[in-house]
Design a protein around this motif. Structure first.
Motif, PDB file in Angstrom:
ATOM      1  N   PRO A   1      76.300   9.593  17.594  1.00 21.63           N
ATOM      2  CA  PRO A   1      77.277   9.551  16.488  1.00 21.63           C
ATOM      3  C   PRO A   1      76.574   9.673  15.137  1.00 21.63           C
ATOM      4  N   LEU A   2      76.415  10.902  14.671  1.00 18.57           N
ATOM      5  CA  LEU A   2      75.697  11.184  13.427  1.00 18.57           C
ATOM      6  C   LEU A   2      76.545  12.068  12.520  1.00 18.57           C
TER       7      LEU A   2
ATOM      8  N   SER B   1      86.012   9.161  25.292  1.00 19.23           N
ATOM      9  CA  SER B   1      86.331  10.048  24.171  1.00 19.23           C
ATOM     10  C   SER B   1      85.533   9.721  22.919  1.00 19.23           C
ATOM     11  N   SER B   2      84.849   8.580  22.909  1.00 17.13           N
ATOM     12  CA  SER B   2      84.045   8.194  21.745  1.00 17.13           C
ATOM     13  C   SER B   2      82.871   7.333  22.195  1.00 17.13           C
ATOM     14  N   SER B   3      81.883   7.203  21.339  1.00 14.86           N
ATOM     15  CA  SER B   3      80.724   6.374  21.676  1.00 14.86           C
ATOM     16  C   SER B   3      81.130   4.907  21.784  1.00 14.86           C
ATOM     17  N   ILE B   4      82.080   4.481  20.958  1.00 18.90           N
ATOM     18  CA  ILE B   4      82.545   3.094  21.018  1.00 18.90           C
ATOM     19  C   ILE B   4      83.195   2.804  22.365  1.00 18.90           C
ATOM     20  N   GLU B   5      84.032   3.733  22.829  1.00 17.14           N
ATOM     21  CA  GLU B   5      84.694   3.560  24.123  1.00 17.14           C
ATOM     22  C   GLU B   5      83.686   3.517  25.266  1.00 17.14           C
ATOM     23  N   VAL B   6      82.705   4.415  25.230  1.00 13.63           N
ATOM     24  CA  VAL B   6      81.700   4.479  26.292  1.00 13.63           C
ATOM     25  C   VAL B   6      80.875   3.193  26.331  1.00 13.63           C
TER      26      VAL B   6
END
Length: 408
Positions: A242-243, A388-393
Motif C-alpha cells: 500500500p504505497l 480487496s485491501s491490505s487491511i482486509e487481508v
C-alpha cells in the motif's frame, strides 16, 4: 531423452523449486535436476524428471557430468531457484553459450560487499557500509562506526547470520563468529568476509523485476514485516504494497538504477529497499526470484506466474506477461516464542474455514527442535490470504493466526 532439456542445479527447499520442475514438464520441456543430495527435497521422488547425482558445488564436476550424460546441443537452458548455486549456473551458462547473466554480475549480486561498492560507484542511495575480513580490519574502522549497525555475512541467504549490534563489543563478538564460519549449509566454502552497515530504521519493501535484452520490466512491490530483534526474520508480506504513486515511482526508478549498476541484464531480480525521508534506500540485490512465497502472492493477486516467466526466458523466449486480475494477497509465517521440540499445531482446520484464507501449510516436521526465529529456517509454516485491501487481508491472517496454537 528430449532435445529441449532444461537443467536445474539444485533448488531452494521452500517448494518453488519442485514446482518449477513440474511446470517445466507441463510447458513441454524436459526437466533435469542435478543435486548432491536428492533426500533434501520433499516431493522430488514424485516429480516426473530425471534426477542426476553429482558434486554440484564444483563447476568442473558438474560440467564433466553434463558432458558425459547429455548431448549438449539438446540443452536449451540451465537455471536454479537457489541463491547458493547462482554463480555455478552463470559459469555453466557461459560454458555452454546459453542465455544468462555474466558470472561477474552474479558474483556482484551474491557478494553483498561487492554490491555495495557497485551501488556506491553509481551513487545509488544506500546505508553507509564497511567490509571487514579480520579482527585487525575491524579495529581500524571501529572509530568510524555509528550505532546501531547491521552485521552480516557477505554471502549467505535467508537472513542467516544477520544481526543488529548496538556497540563495538557486540560487533566484535558477532564479526568473529561469522568469520569463524568456513562452510555454509550447502557444504560450500564461505567468503569469510563480513559486511557492517548503518541500520536504517524504516519500513521495508521488496521489488520484483525481470531484465530482458536490456529492458527492465517492473512487476510490483511487496510490503515486508520483520521480527526477531536483534535478528531480521521476515514474518509476513503483503502484495501489492500500500504505497502512493510517488513512492512507487521513486522505488521503481531507484531499483532500475541499482540493477544497471550491477549490470543485471537477464531474468528475475528481487531487490530489498527501505523507504526513508530521502527516498528508497537499497538494502540488497538478489539475482533470482523472491523467496518467502512472494511469487505465489503475485500469482494470486495478478494471475502472473513468475516461475513460468523464469522458465520461458531460460528456454529462449522473450519476457511477456498479461495480468488477469488485481487482488491483494498476504502471507503470515508461523513461528514460536519458546524453544522446545515441535509436536504440531492445534486449530489449523478451524483457521482454514475462515473466508479468504487460501492456504495454511505446515513446513516443520514433528520432533524438530524449534526456537524463537533467528533466520528463515526457524519458520514453521505459513498462512496465505487474499482480499480487496491490505487491511482486509491482514485482518483475515490475524484471525487465522489467533486460532492456531503451537504444541511443544
Amino acid at each position: 531423452m528430449g532435445n529441449n532439456m532444461i537443467l536445474f542445479i539444485e533448488s531452494n527447499t521452500t517448494g518453488s523449486g519442485m514446482k518449477a520442475l513440474k511446470r517445466t514438464k507441463e510447458m513441454g520441456f524436459y526437466p533435469v535436476f542435478l543435486t548432491n543430495d536428492p533426500t533434501r527435497y520433499q516431493g522430488l521422488s514424485h516429480i516426473d524428471c530425471l534426477v542426476v547425482e553429482c558434486d554440484t558445488n564444483s563447476v568442473r564436476r558438474v560440467q564433466k557430468k553434463i558432458d558425459r550424460f547429455f548431448q549438449t546441443d539438446h540443452i536449451i537452458g540451465i537455471t536454479t531457484t537457489s541463491d547458493f548455486y547462482l554463480e555455478i549456473v552463470a559459469e555453466l551458462q557461459q560454458v555452454y553459450q546459453l542465455q544468462g547473466n555474466s558470472p561477474k554480475t552474479i558474483r556482484t549480486c551474491r557478494h553483498k560487499g561487492l554490491s555495495r561498492m557497485a551501488l556506491d560507484q553509481h551513487q545509488v542511495l544506500q546505508p553507509k557500509f564497511w567490509i571487514v575480513n579480520s579482527k585487525i580490519e575491524l579495529q581500524k574502522i571501529s572509530t568510524l562506526i555509528s550505532y546501531p549497525v547491521v552485521v552480516k555475512p557477505v554471502d549467505d541467504s535467508g537472513s542467516n547470520g544477520v544481526k543488529l549490534c548496538h556497540d563495538i563489543v557486540e560487533v566484535i563478538t558477532h564479526t568473529q563468529e561469522l568469520l569463524g564460519v568456513h562452510i555454509n549449509v550447502r557444504g560450500q566454502s564461505t567468503e569469510q568476509s563480513v559486511l557492517i552497515e548503518e541500520y536504517v530504521d524504516a519500513p521495508e519493501f521488496s521489488v520484483e523485476m525481470f531484465s530482458d535484452k536490456g529492458d527492465i520490466h517492473f512487476i510490483g512491490i511487496t510490503q515486508k514485516e520483520i521480527i526477531g530483534n536483534p535478528y531480521f526474520v521476515e514474518a509476513g508480506h503483503i502484495f501489492p504494497a500500500p504505497l502512493s504513486g510517488e513512492q512507487i515511482l521513486n522505488i521503481k526508478n531507484t531499483v532500475i538504477k541499482a540493477l544497471q549498476a550491477v549490470q543485471h541484464r537477464f531474468g528475475p531480480s528481487h531487490t530489498e529497499v527501505k523507504w526513508t525521508p530521502q527516498g528508497a534506500s537499497v538494502i540488497e540485490i538478489n539475482a533470482r526470484l523472491a523467496g518467502g512465497m512472494i511469487p505465489e502472492l503475485i500469482r494470486i493477486s495478478t494471475g502472473v506466474d513468475l516461475l513460468d516467466q523464469q522458465i520461458r526466458m531460460v528456454s529462449g523466449s522473450s519476457f511477456h506477461i498479461s495480468e488477469s486480475k488485481r487482488k491483494v494477497s498476504g502471507i503470515r509465517f508461523l513461528t514460536t516464542n519458546t524453544s522446545g521440540v515441535f509436536n504440531g499445531f492445534d486449530g489449523v482446520e478451524k483457521a482454514r474455514e475462515i473466508s479468504g484464507i487460501e492456504q495454511i501449510v505446515i513446513t516443520a516436521q514433528k520432533g524438530k527442535k524449534i526456537r524463537p526465529p533467528q533466520n528463515a529456517y526457524d519458520r514453521l509454516g505459513y498462512i496465505v490470504a487474499k482480499g480487496s485491501s491490505s487491511i482486509e487481508v491482514k485482518k483475515k491472517m490475524d484471525e487465522a493466526l489467533s486460532k492456531i496454537r503451537t504444541k511443544i
